[in-house]
Structure formats: C-alpha cells, structure tokens
Design a protein around this motif. Sequence first.
Motif, PDB file in Angstrom:
ATOM      1  N   ASP A 159       2.917  -3.968   1.387  1.00 45.59           N
ATOM      2  CA  ASP A 159       1.778  -3.610   2.226  1.00 45.59           C
ATOM      3  C   ASP A 159       0.605  -3.114   1.374  1.00 45.59           C
ATOM      4  N   ASP A 203      -3.270  -4.792   0.519  1.00 43.77           N
ATOM      5  CA  ASP A 203      -4.599  -4.157   0.636  1.00 43.77           C
ATOM      6  C   ASP A 203      -5.556  -4.747  -0.403  1.00 43.77           C
ATOM      7  N   GLU A 225      -6.484  -8.213   0.711  1.00 47.79           N
ATOM      8  CA  GLU A 225      -7.421  -8.188   1.846  1.00 47.79           C
ATOM      9  C   GLU A 225      -8.857  -7.979   1.346  1.00 47.79           C
ATOM     10  N   ARG A 228      -3.974  -8.109   8.823  1.00 44.89           N
ATOM     11  CA  ARG A 228      -5.120  -8.133   7.904  1.00 44.89           C
ATOM     12  C   ARG A 228      -5.930  -9.404   8.148  1.00 44.89           C
TER      13      ARG A 228
END
Lengths: 223, 223
Positions: free
Chosen positions: B138, B142, B145, B186
């Motif tokens: 996760d 980030d 993204e 996302r």
Amino acid sequence: MKLYGVPGSICTTRVLVTAAEKGLDKTQLQHIPVDISAGDQKKPQYLAIQVPALQDGDLTLFESRAVIRYLADKYEGQGTPLYGSSNRDRALVEQWLEVESHNFNPHISIVLNELVFTMSRGEDPDTKLVTTHYERLDRVLDVYEAHLSRQKYLAGDFFSLADLSHLPTIFYLIRVAKKPNVIFRRPHVLTWWQLISNRPAWKAIAPSIMTVTKQPKTASTSA
Amino acid sequence: MKLYGVPGSICTTRVLVTAAEKGLDKTQLQHIPVDISAGDQKKPQYLAIQVPALQDGDLTLFESRAVIRYLADKYEGQGTPLYGSSNRDRALVEQWLEVESHNFNPHISIVLNELVFTMSRGEDPDTKLVTTHYERLDRVLDVYEAHLSRQKYLAGDFFSLADLSHLPTIFYLIRVAKKPNVIFRRPHVLTWWQLISNRPAWKAIAPSIMTVTKQPKTASTSA
C-alpha cells in the motif's frame, strides 16, 4: 553528469566503479557527496531525489543497477565493454545481474546491515539474523562455485556488469565485516574474486570505502 | 525458441505476455509446460534448468526479467517497442523494472504466496504476514499514485517492459487473491491498470491464469 550519493555506500560505489571502468573522469561524472549523518537528504535540494541519483541533463535516474546499465549503454564504445559483444552475451549478463539482485544481494546485505551498519550506529547486531543469512549466502555461493568452475566470469569469458555489481558488497564482507570465509573457502569463487578485485578500476575506488568506514555513520546500504 | 515453464505461473506468464506484445507465434516461441505437481522438474531433461527457462539455439536463459529483456532486444524492430525509443527511455524503463523487482514484487509476492499458493496446498495462510506486506505494498503504491498522476505509464508516455512486468502479479492480486483495494482506491493507479490490462496481448494471455487456478496445485511463484 552529476552523481548524488553517500561516499563509500554500496550503491554509490557500484556506480563509481562503473564510471571508472568506462574511463570517465571528474569532468564527465562529478560525485556530489550526500552526508546522511548531517541530514543532507532532508535539505530542499535533495527532497525530490533518492540517493544515489544520476543527473544527466534533464534525466534524473535512481536505482544503482539502472544507473550502471545506463552508463554501460551510453558509453558502449568507450572503456571496458560491460555487456560483452552480442545479444547472447547481454542476455547472460542480465541473467547474472538478476541472480545478484534476487539471490545474492538479499542475504549479503542483511549480513552487512547487521555487522557493519547496525554496529556503526552503536546498536547490537541480530546474531541470529546474521547466522541465517550467512548460511543462505553460503548456499547461493555453492551455485557460483559450480558455475565458475566452468567459466572465468559470471556471464562468460568476459568481465561484465554482472561481476562488477558484486564488488562493493563482497569487499565490505571481507574487509569491513571480516567474514571472508564463504568466499575464501571456495577455490573458483576466490579466483574470480581476485580477478575482479584486482582490476585497476576497483583498486582506484575501493580505498574510498576504507576511508569512510573509519567514520562509520556515513555508510549506508540504501539502493 | 522454446520456453519451459509452469502454465499460469507468474514468471512464465511474464515471458508469454512479452512474446505476445512482440507478435511471436507458436512457431517462433513454443511453450513447453512443466508440471510441478507431477514432479516434472525432477525429470532428467529438466534437472539442469530452472523454470521458466528460454532455450534459443545453444543459449539457455533463466530469470524471467532477463528473458523479457532478451526478447525485447532480439525483436527490437517487431511488435511493441518495449524499451521506448531512446537511451533515456531505456534508462527509465530499467529504473522502473528495478522498482518493480525491489520495492513492489517482494511485498505482493508474499501476499500472493500466502493467499493463493499456500492456500492451494491446503495450508492456512499466515494472516499477520499478509497484513504486514499488504500494508507495505500500500505504501509503495502511494509512490506509484503520485508518479502516475504526472504521466501515463511508469517510464513515460509509452507502454514498456516496466509496466508489463507488473501484469501477472496485479492480475493475481485482483482476480485470484481478491484483494483489489490497493489498486482500485487509487484513481491514477487504477487508470494505469485498466490501460495495461486491456491491451490485446494481456487479454490473450490472462485467461490461462484463470484456467490454471482452477487446478491450484500447478501454480507457483518461482522466478
């Protein structure tokens, strides 16, 4: 080109020895030292980059194994050919770069992290972790020993990026962590290590590690 | 060329989708299925190779990410260009292949190993391990993204080996492990995933995973 990197760190050293094999001088590749112990990496000019990072015009490149591939390609016709001389050679260099990265490095880097970098911060090493990963490294090197009994270098009868990529970690293991046994007790691995560590490029770069490890807080395993 | 590999395995699939992007047909690359559940890998003809392995004349090549690089170079002028169109593009493809290999894959492969391959052997998954590595995945996403909010694909505005290398693991995560949340929540990662998974090459290859996961014992995370 500029290389932002922690002096003596494994990944910065991997890039610098590639530059040395390519015969790049300081006007072609300037090393800008990043001092982690002084918090350099938190200064505004470094916030957008990881270290080591290569800057070449508008290209900023991270990941030491991507940077060394870039230098090997950009300076293909200069200095040591680091991908051999054919697509076949290149494929075998890539195979052994993958072995270094996925099978060899995960174990040696944990051993070094505990025995060099953890200790340099004044913390106790996790001896169980060291034992586990030193044994796994030992098993990986059985494969290297068998392979190097049949050929001089990892990818064939030529020195390449695949051999080069092992230089900083094995040097740290032998000279700084003082755990040479997995290398020294295997005749073909030892012959290979002597071959690659006696190259002029490495002999020019290696002393910088010994200088830095006398000020241990600046060493790092960062990628 | 022949590819020895476990049908539906992540690494074999990575090679097959590369071949499909290059427009190779079965006369150019023949997939020889290796059935681990039948002990194929212990048969004399397989003892000297790891799977997947590519055989091209006298070259035998291991490591899926080395094999896909070889195919991308060998068929440079055919099918999809998988390294972009310049040294600069190639450098950024290599950078993101390194990120996939060192930052993304270690976490997603542990999650898949527990939720798909451990369970398929009738064993209980280590749920703590799954939680830890799903959270780390996760955090890695980030970075993806933010990066994909600025450009369409990982290495720039072109589809490349770096994007392709993520296809099998993310497909397994979404469709087999049924843990799509890190991707779906996302917006830029999701748009990217839709782009790369809707390519004809992947749509031709993906169903083979779904077929194999109905006979779960043949699936594998081997390199």
